[in-house]
Design a protein around this motif. Structure first.
Motif, PDB file in Angstrom:
ATOM      1  N   THR A  10       0.529  -1.482  -0.103  1.00  0.00           N
ATOM      2  CA  THR A  10       0.043   0.329   0.252  1.00  0.00           C
ATOM      3  C   THR A  10       0.991   1.361   0.064  1.00  0.00           C
ATOM      4  O   THR A  10       1.676   1.239   0.859  1.00  0.00           O
ATOM      5  CB  THR A  10      -0.790  -0.299   1.285  1.00  0.00           C
ATOM      6  OG1 THR A  10      -0.588   0.466   2.336  1.00  0.00           O
ATOM      7  CG2 THR A  10      -1.771  -1.173   0.936  1.00  0.00           C
ATOM      8  N   ASP A  48      -7.692   5.644   7.677  1.00  0.00           N
ATOM      9  CA  ASP A  48      -7.929   4.992   6.330  1.00  0.00           C
ATOM     10  C   ASP A  48      -8.001   6.092   5.122  1.00  0.00           C
ATOM     11  O   ASP A  48      -7.711   7.347   5.485  1.00  0.00           O
ATOM     12  CB  ASP A  48      -9.422   4.042   6.281  1.00  0.00           C
ATOM     13  CG  ASP A  48      -9.748   3.588   5.689  1.00  0.00           C
ATOM     14  OD1 ASP A  48      -8.869   3.379   4.672  1.00  0.00           O
ATOM     15  OD2 ASP A  48     -10.509   2.907   5.160  1.00  0.00           O
ATOM     16  N   MET A 121      -0.401  -0.020  -4.556  1.00  0.00           N
ATOM     17  CA  MET A 121      -1.827  -0.607  -4.565  1.00  0.00           C
ATOM     18  C   MET A 121      -1.803   1.496  -4.027  1.00  0.00           C
ATOM     19  O   MET A 121      -1.125   1.268  -2.779  1.00  0.00           O
ATOM     20  CB  MET A 121      -2.711  -1.425  -3.563  1.00  0.00           C
ATOM     21  CG  MET A 121      -3.998  -1.023  -3.257  1.00  0.00           C
ATOM     22  SD  MET A 121      -5.042  -3.019  -2.875  1.00  0.00           S
ATOM     23  CE  MET A 121      -4.133  -3.741  -4.424  1.00  0.00           C
ATOM     24  N   THR A 123      -5.365   3.990  -3.572  1.00  0.00           N
ATOM     25  CA  THR A 123      -6.806   4.432  -3.688  1.00  0.00           C
ATOM     26  C   THR A 123      -6.899   6.905  -3.534  1.00  0.00           C
ATOM     27  O   THR A 123      -8.099   7.004  -3.873  1.00  0.00           O
ATOM     28  CB  THR A 123      -7.821   4.277  -2.084  1.00  0.00           C
ATOM     29  OG1 THR A 123      -7.195   5.119  -0.582  1.00  0.00           O
ATOM     30  CG2 THR A 123      -7.699   3.169  -1.982  1.00  0.00           C
ATOM     31  N   ARG A 148      -6.493   3.805  -8.255  1.00  0.00           N
ATOM     32  CA  ARG A 148      -7.984   5.118  -7.486  1.00  0.00           C
ATOM     33  C   ARG A 148      -9.201   3.632  -8.761  1.00  0.00           C
ATOM     34  O   ARG A 148     -10.183   3.927  -7.697  1.00  0.00           O
ATOM     35  CB  ARG A 148      -8.099   6.180  -7.626  1.00  0.00           C
ATOM     36  CG  ARG A 148      -9.367   6.421  -7.350  1.00  0.00           C
ATOM     37  CD  ARG A 148      -9.183   7.901  -7.407  1.00  0.00           C
ATOM     38  NE  ARG A 148     -10.406   8.715  -5.930  1.00  0.00           N
ATOM     39  CZ  ARG A 148     -10.565   9.783  -5.664  1.00  0.00           C
ATOM     40  NH1 ARG A 148      -9.787  10.177  -5.082  1.00  0.00           N
ATOM     41  NH2 ARG A 148     -11.973  10.008  -4.885  1.00  0.00           N
ATOM     42  N   THR A 151      -9.798  -0.264  -6.855  1.00  0.00           N
ATOM     43  CA  THR A 151      -9.870   0.989  -5.745  1.00  0.00           C
ATOM     44  C   THR A 151     -11.411   1.642  -4.807  1.00  0.00           C
ATOM     45  O   THR A 151     -10.834   1.697  -3.982  1.00  0.00           O
ATOM     46  CB  THR A 151      -8.856   0.897  -4.640  1.00  0.00           C
ATOM     47  OG1 THR A 151      -8.249   2.025  -5.073  1.00  0.00           O
ATOM     48  CG2 THR A 151      -7.550  -0.445  -5.251  1.00  0.00           C
ATOM     49  N   LYS A 155     -12.145  -2.138  -1.424  1.00  0.00           N
ATOM     50  CA  LYS A 155     -10.371  -2.718  -1.460  1.00  0.00           C
ATOM     51  C   LYS A 155     -10.216  -4.135  -1.659  1.00  0.00           C
ATOM     52  O   LYS A 155      -9.234  -4.448  -2.619  1.00  0.00           O
ATOM     53  CB  LYS A 155      -9.122  -2.659   0.403  1.00  0.00           C
ATOM     54  CG  LYS A 155      -8.984  -0.935   0.529  1.00  0.00           C
ATOM     55  CD  LYS A 155      -8.627  -0.528   1.418  1.00  0.00           C
ATOM     56  CE  LYS A 155      -7.957   0.731   2.348  1.00  0.00           C
ATOM     57  NZ  LYS A 155      -9.667   1.522   1.508  1.00  0.00           N
ATOM     58  N   GLU A 156     -11.101  -4.388  -1.651  1.00  0.00           N
ATOM     59  CA  GLU A 156     -11.068  -5.948  -2.217  1.00  0.00           C
ATOM     60  C   GLU A 156     -10.786  -5.816  -3.956  1.00  0.00           C
ATOM     61  O   GLU A 156     -10.391  -6.597  -4.451  1.00  0.00           O
ATOM     62  CB  GLU A 156     -12.934  -6.366  -1.625  1.00  0.00           C
ATOM     63  CG  GLU A 156     -12.489  -7.163  -0.334  1.00  0.00           C
ATOM     64  CD  GLU A 156     -12.873  -5.826   1.114  1.00  0.00           C
ATOM     65  OE1 GLU A 156     -13.442  -6.685   1.478  1.00  0.00           O
ATOM     66  OE2 GLU A 156     -13.012  -5.196   0.237  1.00  0.00           O
ATOM     67  N   SER A 176       0.405  -3.901   5.208  1.00  0.00           N
ATOM     68  CA  SER A 176      -0.112  -2.727   4.660  1.00  0.00           C
ATOM     69  C   SER A 176       0.119  -2.255   5.860  1.00  0.00           C
ATOM     70  O   SER A 176       0.101  -3.293   6.730  1.00  0.00           O
ATOM     71  CB  SER A 176      -1.069  -2.929   4.079  1.00  0.00           C
ATOM     72  OG  SER A 176      -2.023  -1.287   4.520  1.00  0.00           O
ATOM     73  N   THR A 180      -7.688  -1.559   7.266  1.00  0.00           N
ATOM     74  CA  THR A 180      -9.215  -1.835   6.387  1.00  0.00           C
ATOM     75  C   THR A 180      -8.043  -2.645   5.046  1.00  0.00           C
ATOM     76  O   THR A 180      -8.957  -3.675   4.855  1.00  0.00           O
ATOM     77  CB  THR A 180      -9.925  -0.763   5.624  1.00  0.00           C
ATOM     78  OG1 THR A 180      -9.130   0.516   5.853  1.00  0.00           O
ATOM     79  CG2 THR A 180     -10.357  -0.423   7.241  1.00  0.00           C
ATOM     80  N   TYR A 181      -7.305  -2.554   4.634  1.00  0.00           N
ATOM     81  CA  TYR A 181      -6.709  -3.529   4.379  1.00  0.00           C
ATOM     82  C   TYR A 181      -6.219  -4.575   4.465  1.00  0.00           C
ATOM     83  O   TYR A 181      -6.523  -5.656   3.576  1.00  0.00           O
ATOM     84  CB  TYR A 181      -4.684  -2.347   3.829  1.00  0.00           C
ATOM     85  CG  TYR A 181      -5.050  -1.638   2.605  1.00  0.00           C
ATOM     86  CD1 TYR A 181      -5.356  -2.443   0.785  1.00  0.00           C
ATOM     87  CD2 TYR A 181      -5.186  -0.005   2.759  1.00  0.00           C
ATOM     88  CE1 TYR A 181      -5.047  -0.973  -0.077  1.00  0.00           C
ATOM     89  CE2 TYR A 181      -4.612   0.866   1.858  1.00  0.00           C
ATOM     90  CZ  TYR A 181      -5.430   0.587   0.260  1.00  0.00           C
ATOM     91  OH  TYR A 181      -5.263   1.409  -0.749  1.00  0.00           O
ATOM     92  N   ALA A 184      -9.474  -6.544   4.856  1.00  0.00           N
ATOM     93  CA  ALA A 184     -10.022  -6.296   2.753  1.00  0.00           C
ATOM     94  C   ALA A 184      -9.001  -8.200   1.958  1.00  0.00           C
ATOM     95  O   ALA A 184      -9.810  -8.571   1.804  1.00  0.00           O
ATOM     96  CB  ALA A 184      -9.753  -5.132   1.638  1.00  0.00           C
TER      97      ALA A 184
END
Length: 243
Positions: A10, A48, A121, A123, A148, A151, A155-156, A176, A180-181, A184
């Motif tokens: 991430t 997040d 990865m 967002t 983005r 994602t 995030k999944e 990460s 939340t990652y 996911a």
């Protein structure tokens, strides 16, 4: 069928040092809604990316209690992002990327030499970040970027995007410092389509740059938790994930 292994990092907390900017922007948004600023410790319990995903439940608490999908309400997201962009511009964050974590180039080089395919990865969808990587000489270590577009809603999605794109028996090592990652990745683990299946191994990074503190990361139930980039390959070797 042979298994491909991707090391998905991430952007904000395993490549860059972004959390202090999140702290600044969040605490300039909250007073606009007559809310007190967060302490750094409080922020790291809920932080997040992007901003809207954790600020919407905090700012619009009553609405969120009635509708748990509120963070994905486009009008709310645009409202929060508009504030965030204005504040980022004021501080020059929109044109000056945060520093890279000091050990990142060696970590990328070592993982590539170990046969892992590095994937970024994010967002954010902020293309200057990727240009900054090229300028710093680390862009070439990444095989691809999940941005983005892949994602935005969950995030999944980014993990499924890789899975669908490569149409293979796939292992993703998701690395990460954001809870939340980690959740996911755990949710995506075991996905099967036809003759292929997805294995996701979640690795939490707990450092001063991580979005979430160690307690919050542990609560997300990562398969592995480490406290520096230098611990990554030894931890993966111990689990038999690299030679």
């Amino acid at each position: 069928m042979s298994m491909e292994t991707f090391l998905v990092r991430t952007m904000s907390d395993t490549v860059e040092t972004d959390i202090q900017r999140v702290f600044t922007i969040s605490n300039e948004i909250l007073p606009r809604y007559e809310m007190p600023p967060l302490s750094f410790a409080e922020l790291r319990k809920i932080a997040d990316g992007p901003f809207d995903l954790f600020l919407i439940p905090l700012i619009f608490t009553k609405e969120y209690q009635k509708d748990r999908n509120l963070p994905f309400n486009e009008a709310k997201r645009v409202e929060i992002r508009t504030h965030a962009l204005e504040i980022a511009r004021k501080h020059g964050f929109d044109v000056n990327p945060p520093d890279f974590i000091s050990e990142i180039e060696q970590s990328l080089k070592s993982s590539k030499e170990a046969g892992l395919r590095n994937v970024l990865m994010t967002t954010g969808g902020r293309r200057y970040k990727h240009q900054a990587m090229e300028k710093a000489g680390i862009g070439g270590y990444f095989d691809e970027i999940v941005d983005r577009d892949e994602t935005y809603y969950a995030k999944e999605q980014g993990l499924y995007y890789l899975y669908r794109k490569h149409k293979a028996r796939l292992r993703i090592i998701l690395f990460s410092g954001t809870a939340t990652y980690i959740r996911a990745g755990n949710n995506a683990h075991g996905c099967k389509v036809g003759g292929s299946d997805l294995e996701v191994v979640t690795v939490a990074l707990s450092t001063e740059h991580s979005y979430n503190d160690e307690e919050t990361l542990r609560a997300a139930q990562p398969k592995i938790l480490i406290r520096s980039l230098n611990e990554l390959l030894p931890a993966l070797k111990e689990q038999g994930l690299v030679n």
